[in-house]
Design a protein around this motif. Structure first.
Motif, short mmCIF file in Angstrom:
data_model
loop_
_atom_site.label_atom_id
_atom_site.label_comp_id
_atom_site.label_asym_id
_atom_site.label_seq_id
_atom_site.Cartn_x
_atom_site.Cartn_y
_atom_site.Cartn_z
N MET A 51 -7.40 -23.92 -45.25
CA MET A 51 -8.34 -23.29 -44.48
C MET A 51 -9.83 -23.70 -45.00
N ARG A 52 -10.83 -23.75 -43.91
CA ARG A 52 -11.93 -23.92 -44.22
C ARG A 52 -13.15 -22.73 -43.82
N ILE A 53 -13.75 -22.29 -44.86
CA ILE A 53 -14.51 -20.95 -44.71
C ILE A 53 -15.92 -21.30 -44.93
N ALA A 54 -16.74 -20.95 -44.01
CA ALA A 54 -17.97 -20.97 -43.91
C ALA A 54 -18.99 -19.82 -44.28
N LEU A 55 -19.51 -19.90 -45.34
CA LEU A 55 -20.11 -18.98 -46.03
C LEU A 55 -21.77 -18.99 -45.99
N ASP A 56 -22.32 -18.04 -45.49
CA ASP A 56 -24.10 -17.77 -45.38
C ASP A 56 -24.39 -17.54 -46.80
N LEU A 70 -8.81 -18.34 -55.89
CA LEU A 70 -8.35 -18.04 -54.48
C LEU A 70 -8.14 -19.28 -53.65
N LEU A 71 -8.81 -20.27 -53.81
CA LEU A 71 -8.81 -21.86 -53.26
C LEU A 71 -7.78 -22.72 -53.50
N GLY A 72 -6.90 -22.71 -54.56
CA GLY A 72 -5.93 -23.33 -54.82
C GLY A 72 -6.53 -24.38 -55.98
N PRO A 73 -5.65 -25.19 -56.65
CA PRO A 73 -6.13 -26.16 -57.52
C PRO A 73 -7.02 -27.39 -56.83
N ALA A 74 -8.07 -27.76 -57.71
CA ALA A 74 -8.91 -28.80 -57.37
C ALA A 74 -8.17 -29.90 -57.10
N GLY A 75 -8.51 -30.69 -55.95
CA GLY A 75 -7.64 -31.91 -55.77
C GLY A 75 -6.34 -31.66 -54.78
N ASP A 115 -2.00 -23.34 -49.61
CA ASP A 115 -2.90 -22.66 -50.70
C ASP A 115 -4.08 -23.33 -50.76
N ALA A 116 -4.36 -24.26 -50.11
CA ALA A 116 -5.75 -25.11 -50.16
C ALA A 116 -6.74 -25.02 -49.02
N HIS A 117 -7.68 -24.31 -49.89
CA HIS A 117 -8.96 -23.84 -49.09
C HIS A 117 -10.37 -24.35 -49.38
N THR A 118 -11.31 -24.57 -48.70
CA THR A 118 -12.34 -25.09 -49.07
C THR A 118 -13.70 -24.14 -48.34
N VAL A 119 -14.49 -23.68 -49.31
CA VAL A 119 -15.78 -22.90 -49.05
C VAL A 119 -16.92 -23.84 -48.67
N VAL A 120 -17.45 -23.68 -47.52
CA VAL A 120 -18.46 -24.40 -47.02
C VAL A 120 -19.92 -23.68 -47.26
N SER A 147 -17.97 -31.68 -35.45
CA SER A 147 -16.96 -32.57 -35.31
C SER A 147 -15.89 -31.70 -36.07
N ALA A 148 -14.43 -32.20 -35.61
CA ALA A 148 -13.42 -31.68 -35.97
C ALA A 148 -13.05 -31.45 -37.44
N ASP A 149 -13.62 -32.52 -38.35
CA ASP A 149 -13.38 -32.36 -39.66
C ASP A 149 -14.20 -31.27 -40.38
N LYS A 150 -15.40 -30.87 -39.88
CA LYS A 150 -16.45 -29.91 -40.24
C LYS A 150 -16.03 -28.63 -39.86
N ALA A 151 -15.26 -28.54 -38.85
CA ALA A 151 -14.83 -27.05 -38.12
C ALA A 151 -14.38 -26.20 -39.27
N CYS A 152 -14.88 -24.87 -39.21
CA CYS A 152 -14.25 -23.77 -40.00
C CYS A 152 -13.30 -22.73 -39.38
N ASP A 153 -12.48 -22.38 -40.26
CA ASP A 153 -11.52 -21.42 -39.57
C ASP A 153 -11.93 -19.97 -39.62
N ALA A 154 -12.82 -19.80 -40.65
CA ALA A 154 -13.57 -18.67 -40.75
C ALA A 154 -14.90 -18.69 -41.19
N ILE A 155 -15.90 -17.58 -40.87
CA ILE A 155 -17.02 -17.44 -41.00
C ILE A 155 -17.53 -16.05 -41.82
#
Length: 360
Positions: free
Chosen positions: A1-6, A27-32, A39-44, A113-121
């Protein structure tokens, strides 16, 4: 999951927002971890590149793949006109955040682009701007007339979902009727309330009381067999367990929310003060108990509130958000996606597959 944070939005931004994001690393899962893992998440992190890079460095997370930077040069102030700000500040953190969310809602369409799109803001910035940006970019779920912000209020009889608390101050009865359904889904999926009891906020329990909007909403809900409708609820009954879901227009809902928060904080401060004045030693013994009870009624512990009906996941946070508020909101966003609330709302509102596709 990708999460965009202002990172730049909020009274305590950027420090509190960035600190909260870094505090959510567990909460984001282990690095790498495999990006495809559940359980792998990224915060943008969206905002001033220099500030974000410095924060990551100080937090010991520079280069951590679980955090990405999306640099912007403008900030929408808390007091700015939402419409003017969105039009005049195209490189603001709120606008970019919504654009990233749009990319996910539309399969990478538009400028994202699809690779930068986020699932939550997520944003603690200007609420009006956040709601407007989300509606312009994410759009609405199929069949939804107007999204609404839903908050969870703790009571002695269990949590109560109130919708709307600020997104739609001048709704129609059809909007409130839909809030009843959407908030019911939220109560079922997130709080775990089976067949939640639904009420409409009013100044009395009698059928003839209330504004035309309230009475029309009451008629729609009462005639809907898909709702477990129990009638009107007064302000004092909000905390007495009469309903699990309460619907109202955004103006009243926002006043109720902030009154409840302020009253809760004031009562606990008064109790702590009186105990200390009476017996300082007794106050020290009661301190852990008071803190435990206060935590159950502290909005920072509940995190941000979802914009129900948006075609994506949009979390609106208090302008006064602290680091723990942001951490808990990231937790909420992950839980929201796993619960399948949006899919359940579309099904609940009776949208066909054709309408579902057209709505995007």
């Amino acid at each position: 999951m990708r999460i965009a944070l202002d990172v730049m939005g909020g009274d305590n931004a950027p420090d509190a927002i960035l600190s909260g994001a870094l505090a959510a690393a567990d909460l984001l899962g282990p690095a790498g971890a495999d990006a495809a893992a559940d359980d792998a998440h990224t915060v943008v992190l969206i905002g001033d590149r220099g500030i974000i890079e410095e924060g990551l460095e100080e937090g010991g997370l520079a280069g951590d793949p679980r955090y990405e930077i999306e640099a912007t040069t403008e900030v929408i102030g808390m007091a700015e006109s939402p419409t003017k700000a969105l039009r005049g500040k195209s490189d603001s953190s709120i606008v970019r955040m919504a654009e990233l969310g749009r990319g996910s809602a539309r399969g990478g369409a538009g400028t994202v682009s699809a690779d930068k799109a986020c699932d939550a803001i997520i944003s603690a910035g200007n609420t009006g701007a956040c709601v407007a940006a989300a509606q312009m970019q994410l759009r609405r779920l199929p069949g939804v007339h107007r999204p609404g912000i839903a908050v969870v209020l703790p009571t002695f009889h269990g949590p109560v979902v109130v919708c709307d608390v600020g997104a739609n101050p001048e709704p129609r009865a059809q909007h409130l009727h839909q809030y009843a359904h959407m908030a019911s889904v939220y109560a079922e999926r997130i709080i775990g309330v089976e067949d939640p009891k639904v009420s409409v906020m009013n100044i009395g329990g009698e059928e003839e009381k209330g504004t035309p909007l309230v009475r029309e909403t009451n008629a729609l809900c009462r005639g809907d067999e898909g709702l477990n409708y129990v009638g009107y609820v007064e302000g004092r009954e909000l905390f007495e367990g009469k309903a699990n879901v309460v619907v109202t227009e955004g103006f009243t809902g926002n006043v109720v929310l902030k009154l409840a928060e302020g009253l809760s904080a004031g009562i606990f401060k008064l109790i702590a003060h009186e105990i200390f004045e009476t017996d300082p030693e007794l106050a020290m013994k009661f301190e852990p108990v008071v803190k435990k009870i206060y935590a159950k009624h502290d909005y920072h512990e509940y995190g941000g509130a979802p914009l129900l009906g948006a075609n994506g996941i949009c979390m609106i946070c208090h302008g006064s958000s602290e680091p723990r508020t942001i951490r808990n909101t990231i937790r909420n966003a992950i839980a929201y996606q796993k619960s399948g609330i949006n899919e359940a709302i579309v099904e609940r509102l009776g949208c066909s597959d054709h309408a579902r596709g057209a709505g995007r």
